[in-house]
Design an enzyme around this catalytic site. Sequence first.
Site, PDB file in Angstrom:
ATOM      1  N   PRO A  33      -9.703   9.423 -12.281  1.00 16.27           N
ATOM      2  CA  PRO A  33      -8.210   9.702 -12.047  1.00 16.27           C
ATOM      3  C   PRO A  33      -7.987  10.981 -12.319  1.00 16.27           C
ATOM      4  O   PRO A  33      -8.329  11.433 -13.580  1.00 16.27           O
ATOM      5  CB  PRO A  33      -8.066   8.531 -13.403  1.00 16.27           C
ATOM      6  N   MET A  34      -6.905  11.669 -11.887  1.00 16.58           N
ATOM      7  CA  MET A  34      -6.492  12.814 -12.125  1.00 16.58           C
ATOM      8  C   MET A  34      -5.079  12.907 -11.961  1.00 16.58           C
ATOM      9  O   MET A  34      -4.486  12.577 -10.818  1.00 16.58           O
ATOM     10  CB  MET A  34      -7.239  13.758 -11.355  1.00 16.58           C
ATOM     11  N   GLN A  86      -5.582   2.841 -13.663  1.00 18.34           N
ATOM     12  CA  GLN A  86      -5.757   3.557 -15.103  1.00 18.34           C
ATOM     13  C   GLN A  86      -4.253   3.594 -15.823  1.00 18.34           C
ATOM     14  O   GLN A  86      -3.399   3.886 -15.277  1.00 18.34           O
ATOM     15  CB  GLN A  86      -6.194   4.915 -15.036  1.00 18.34           C
ATOM     16  N   CYS A 116      -7.537  11.721 -22.224  1.00 18.02           N
ATOM     17  CA  CYS A 116      -6.472  12.701 -21.626  1.00 18.02           C
ATOM     18  C   CYS A 116      -6.085  13.201 -22.990  1.00 18.02           C
ATOM     19  O   CYS A 116      -5.703  12.799 -23.749  1.00 18.02           O
ATOM     20  CB  CYS A 116      -5.484  12.078 -20.745  1.00 18.02           C
ATOM     21  N   LYS A 155     -12.090   4.730 -20.346  1.00 16.25           N
ATOM     22  CA  LYS A 155     -12.769   6.009 -19.861  1.00 16.25           C
ATOM     23  C   LYS A 155     -12.355   6.886 -21.334  1.00 16.25           C
ATOM     24  O   LYS A 155     -11.026   6.949 -21.621  1.00 16.25           O
ATOM     25  CB  LYS A 155     -11.985   6.440 -18.778  1.00 16.25           C
ATOM     26  N   HIS A 187     -16.716  10.704 -20.393  1.00 16.22           N
ATOM     27  CA  HIS A 187     -16.316  12.195 -20.262  1.00 16.22           C
ATOM     28  C   HIS A 187     -17.143  13.035 -21.333  1.00 16.22           C
ATOM     29  O   HIS A 187     -16.602  12.886 -22.512  1.00 16.22           O
ATOM     30  CB  HIS A 187     -14.924  12.657 -20.343  1.00 16.22           C
ATOM     31  N   GLY A 228     -17.468  14.378 -16.059  1.00 15.67           N
ATOM     32  CA  GLY A 228     -17.324  15.685 -16.629  1.00 15.67           C
ATOM     33  C   GLY A 228     -18.355  16.673 -16.344  1.00 15.67           C
ATOM     34  O   GLY A 228     -19.572  16.633 -16.540  1.00 15.67           O
ATOM     35  N   GLY A 249     -14.319  14.465 -10.493  1.00 17.69           N
ATOM     36  CA  GLY A 249     -13.206  14.717 -10.295  1.00 17.69           C
ATOM     37  C   GLY A 249     -12.547  16.034  -9.551  1.00 17.69           C
ATOM     38  O   GLY A 249     -12.675  15.803  -8.228  1.00 17.69           O
ATOM     39  N   ARG A 250     -12.428  17.231 -10.117  1.00 16.90           N
ATOM     40  CA  ARG A 250     -11.687  18.017  -9.428  1.00 16.90           C
ATOM     41  C   ARG A 250     -12.966  18.528  -8.256  1.00 16.90           C
ATOM     42  O   ARG A 250     -12.301  19.080  -7.272  1.00 16.90           O
ATOM     43  CB  ARG A 250     -11.799  19.494 -10.452  1.00 16.90           C
TER      44      ARG A 250
END
Length: 349
Positions: A33-34, A86, A116, A155, A187, A228, A249-250
């Site tokens: 999730p981003m 999420q 986050c 998470k 993460h 991560g 993620g990214r």
Amino acid sequence: MTTEHKSINRAAPVLSYDVNTPSNALPRFAVAPMMDWTDRHCRYFHRQLTRHALLYTEMVVADALIHGDIERHLRFHADEHPLALQLGGSEPEKLIFAAKLAQDWGYDEVNLNVGCPSDRVQSGTFGACLMREPELVARCVEAMKSVVDSPVTVKCRIGVDDQEPRDALFKLAADVFAAGADGLWVHARKAWLKGLSPKENRDIPPLDYEIVRELKRSYSDRFIGLNGGLATLEQAQHEGQGLDGVMLGRAAYHDSDQLRAVDKLFYGDDADSIDDTALCEAMMEHAAAHIAAGGRLHHVTRHMLGLFSGRPGARRYRNVLSVGAVPRDAGPEVIADAFSVMRQQASAA
């Protein structure tokens, strides 16, 4: 409620967090999730590239569902399954309301954000700062588990600020699993809530994959997933050995082309991945429907810029897609023009 989300894609794999089932012989793969990135257009695009990966929404704050536009936050395309919602929040009663909505709308999993580090999240007393309140996280999990049949997961980070990661992470795991959590995605960095920006928190705190593997050894019968710093599928496979899941993620967003290999590498599915012609057609159709409903082309195409990352013609592809999508009247043909650049490059090679 629109019909956009109603029919569940039964061809999608059954979402199970039972680590004893044969389907978990390979680690599950998920796209993280981003915030501002994994919206419904991003997820629809990613789903064209992988049939099996577990997709996550952006974090949706429980208060936004209580006081805001529920359909705007929760609608999705049926093809997005398996799909997890999420949630952000720290008040059990509010999370009960949000979790019920998630089940009513057909989400396959509810995930609680305890990772986050943004100022906006801290001001709401949720996200990574909840690492300091594992008992509260456990009450939230227990509350959500009491009203939904789907998996409820968490998470988290390995700690925040001056916490000792082994103490913080293992305490959180013990409490949430005792409360009935179906899985824990970790993460593998601390979050520094004082002195580092959210962007710096993604890069500066050192990674500690070994502590996640140590956690798994302590909870061999529970689902433990790793997130991560994972940049490639090969690295994810390597670092995920002995774990139940890996999450990019990214790297998955900025180099989305690699998602085409997920089904074979992580699920043993040898079926051919979608070809560029079919992908172009699918995204044009999706964009056309969005535009017809009053949306803009760039809402869709901004998530497609990393598709051909590192390949000859990729820069021109990105230019056509990003510049062409700017005009208010831009239509799906811009996507066709961008893909044409890549076909021309392939023909010239």
